[in-house]
Design an enzyme around this catalytic site. Sequence first.
Site, PDB file in Angstrom:
ATOM      1  N   HIS A  36       0.803  -1.225   0.000  1.00  0.00           N
ATOM      2  CA  HIS A  36       0.000   0.000   0.000  1.00  0.00           C
ATOM      3  C   HIS A  36       0.833   1.272   0.000  1.00  0.00           C
ATOM      4  CE1 HIS A  36      -3.358  -2.770   0.606  1.00  0.00           C
ATOM      5  NE2 HIS A  36      -3.985  -1.854  -0.106  1.00  0.00           N
ATOM      6  N   ARG A  49     -10.624   4.011  -1.439  1.00  0.00           N
ATOM      7  CA  ARG A  49     -10.105   3.227  -0.301  1.00  0.00           C
ATOM      8  C   ARG A  49     -10.332   4.039   0.982  1.00  0.00           C
ATOM      9  NH1 ARG A  49      -5.810   1.733  -4.227  1.00  0.00           N
ATOM     10  NH2 ARG A  49      -5.625  -0.537  -4.235  1.00  0.00           N
ATOM     11  N   ARG A 109     -15.567   1.798  -1.061  1.00  0.00           N
ATOM     12  CA  ARG A 109     -15.266   0.492  -0.471  1.00  0.00           C
ATOM     13  C   ARG A 109     -15.262   0.687   1.043  1.00  0.00           C
ATOM     14  NH1 ARG A 109      -9.672  -2.484  -1.494  1.00  0.00           N
ATOM     15  NH2 ARG A 109      -8.879  -0.898  -0.095  1.00  0.00           N
ATOM     16  N   GLU A 140     -11.464 -10.979  -4.426  1.00  0.00           N
ATOM     17  CA  GLU A 140     -10.013 -10.970  -4.233  1.00  0.00           C
ATOM     18  C   GLU A 140      -9.529 -12.176  -3.441  1.00  0.00           C
ATOM     19  OE1 GLU A 140      -9.017  -7.167  -2.462  1.00  0.00           O
ATOM     20  OE2 GLU A 140     -10.650  -7.259  -1.033  1.00  0.00           O
ATOM     21  N   ASN A 200      -4.753  -7.322  -6.713  1.00  0.00           N
ATOM     22  CA  ASN A 200      -3.581  -7.244  -5.822  1.00  0.00           C
ATOM     23  C   ASN A 200      -3.637  -8.370  -4.794  1.00  0.00           C
ATOM     24  OD1 ASN A 200      -3.228  -4.891  -7.204  1.00  0.00           O
ATOM     25  ND2 ASN A 200      -4.005  -3.585  -5.570  1.00  0.00           N
ATOM     26  N   ASP A 201      -4.807  -8.495  -4.174  1.00  0.00           N
ATOM     27  CA  ASP A 201      -4.951  -9.580  -3.203  1.00  0.00           C
ATOM     28  C   ASP A 201      -5.184 -10.914  -3.894  1.00  0.00           C
ATOM     29  OD1 ASP A 201      -4.565  -8.546  -0.597  1.00  0.00           O
ATOM     30  OD2 ASP A 201      -6.354  -7.330  -0.896  1.00  0.00           O
ATOM     31  N   ARG A 260       2.249  -9.906  -0.941  1.00  0.00           N
ATOM     32  CA  ARG A 260       2.417  -8.782  -1.870  1.00  0.00           C
ATOM     33  C   ARG A 260       3.385  -7.717  -1.361  1.00  0.00           C
ATOM     34  NH1 ARG A 260      -3.618  -6.008  -1.435  1.00  0.00           N
ATOM     35  NH2 ARG A 260      -2.670  -4.089  -2.144  1.00  0.00           N
ATOM     36  N   CYS A 297     -10.228  -3.446 -10.176  1.00  0.00           N
ATOM     37  CA  CYS A 297      -9.650  -2.262  -9.526  1.00  0.00           C
ATOM     38  C   CYS A 297      -8.274  -2.531  -8.937  1.00  0.00           C
ATOM     39  CB  CYS A 297     -10.599  -1.702  -8.479  1.00  0.00           C
ATOM     40  SG  CYS A 297     -10.887  -2.840  -7.120  1.00  0.00           S
TER      41      CYS A 297
HETATM   42  C1  PEP Z   1      -6.831  -5.335  -4.506  1.00  0.00           C
HETATM   43  O1  PEP Z   1      -6.585  -6.137  -3.619  1.00  0.00           O
HETATM   44  O2  PEP Z   1      -6.602  -5.548  -5.709  1.00  0.00           O
HETATM   45  C2  PEP Z   1      -7.404  -4.023  -4.191  1.00  0.00           C
HETATM   46  C3  PEP Z   1      -7.785  -3.194  -5.128  1.00  0.00           C
HETATM   47  O3  PEP Z   1      -7.471  -3.679  -2.886  1.00  0.00           O
HETATM   48  P1  PEP Z   1      -6.196  -3.244  -2.020  1.00  0.00           P
HETATM   49  O4  PEP Z   1      -5.053  -3.014  -2.941  1.00  0.00           O
HETATM   50  O5  PEP Z   1      -6.560  -2.009  -1.288  1.00  0.00           O
HETATM   51  O6  PEP Z   1      -6.005  -4.413  -1.117  1.00  0.00           O
HETATM   52 MG    MG Z   2      -7.451  -5.868  -1.679  1.00  0.00          MG
END
Ligand code: PEP
Ligand code: MG
Length: 592
Positions: A194, A301, A337, A434, A457-458, A468, A505
Amino acid sequence: MKNDIILRGIAASPGIAIGPAFLFEERSILLEGALQPVRDIDKEIKKFKTAIRKSKKELEDIKRNLVKKLGLTKANFLDVQILALEDTWIFDETIKRIREEKKEAIRAVKEISKGLLAKFKEIDDPYLKERACDIKDVTKRIIKNLIDKKDKAISFPEKMIILVANNLSPSDTAQLEKEKVLAFLTDLGGRTSHTAIMARALEIPAVVALREITDNIFAGVKIIVDGYAGVVVVNPTEKTLKNFEEKRNHLLDIEKELLGLRDLPATTVDGYTIDLSANIEFTSDVDSAKNHGARGIGLYRTEFLYLTQMELPDEELQFKIYKNVVDKIYPETVIFRTLDLGGDKIFDNTTPEPNPFLGWRAIRFSLKRKDIFKTQLRAILRASYRKSVRIMFPMITDLNEVKEAKRIVREVADELDKKGIKYDRELEIGIMVEVPSVAILADEFAKEADFFSIGTNDLTQYLLAVDRTNELVASLYDHLHPSVLRTIKIIVESAHRNSKWVGVCGEIAGDPLAIPVLLGLGVDELSAAPIVIPEVKKVIRTLSLKESKEIANKCIGFSTSKEVRNFLRDIINTKLTAIKELILGEDYTKKK
Ligand code: PEP
Ligand code: MG
């Protein structure tokens, strides 16, 4: 110090910055080249001795716990570090430098550690190499204990600086005096940690996973940061500076030209238009989203609001902030979200979890802390009065979580009704996809959710079992892995079978290489960091939907990320020649 020391990491946020290094861990030290001499020597020595005592106690506690928890009979390997604390080379030498050279304790320890490590490097003996790790650990611990924790405000000296840190948490980043930061560099982290995501939101160039940058530089040294290629040059020569300045100007020209696409739709050459929205973390990002040509906000977010406050934000404050975002982007929509705290976004770290990414995160937290969840939902529902708001829940794993979260939304809506407060009764409620369990049962989830937003991402970290945020396994983390692409295909098909729309996203939606694949797989919406939207739009406007489908089919047929990447790089190289340097972020140092 040698010139042109080149370090390679992961390109986390684009842009080229040149400036003096500032070490985050030493933020109590002033940046000025010749550091201020210590005025009160006795006080500084006392501070150092207290840090040594504290470090010793910590190490003894760790040793005791290891013996107790792991059932070890002893943990003597820690004795080496405990003894090193009082070793003449560290203890006496630090006091000597404070006394004779009037140096701050942190700086003295750091210099001594650096000198010792350089000596160990010359010796080719595995035992001594191991001892070098002990020296590194122990001096890091002393420095940590020397930093004044009361000095919470993260502010910097007057100049613009390049912030260098072992690690930066999202809450550290959220509290920085950003106007003075030219770039971020960290030893740790991954492209979708993040902090990297925030660097892109703040439009600050960043390179992460540099492993040892904090051990290799001193405050004040000049650094070039190339956030396109993931390269850092320490102490550059005039010639290198000139090269990078040229590269910077060249890429800035391309970026400026891309901004010309701002008011054009994200339409392919054969007339298919995809919804291209922005991910935001802060209210101020809305302007950037609009300036970069995003339609609406595909992911807000909201947890970052909690990370920047010392206390939980109340309903009124949240309502004010949410309404501001809604009003600014209207008539386009905003997807709120709900809180995604946990993982690397920690509000309160008094009880650290052993495995935070698999722990009490996101919707799991909200369903247990209904008071916090309901306060947020009330603020969002109130902000929906213009009918331009959607809600989505993060990190859904089980169908009952969706049902329970929706039940709580209804409860809040009833309360608003009783008070006669206006909100959108038809507001869409979607979920983030995710977690692999949701992808596998996507048909069932599509019956409960109004839409899906794929959080790659997750999804990537949970599908590939790769943290990650961990640079040690970063080479295994790839959102273009065929297993991720095939999973996206399953999710899109399930959503469409149930007449639901599906967006993406995760950071893949802002990766120009991935755009043809996402288009070809039938995704209905893309939401990405504002800074990358012009490139994404350019790629969309260069391709046809027909060829994207062929590209997607080819990619899901591969068995490794490498094959997917090579194939897609060739396409970018041949079809997007004008912006390929921007996308492929080639390494300038290799051209020399
Ligand atoms: C993701 O996990 O792809 C996502 C958009 O949420 P975050 O990156 O905030 O975990
Ligand atoms: Mg996520």
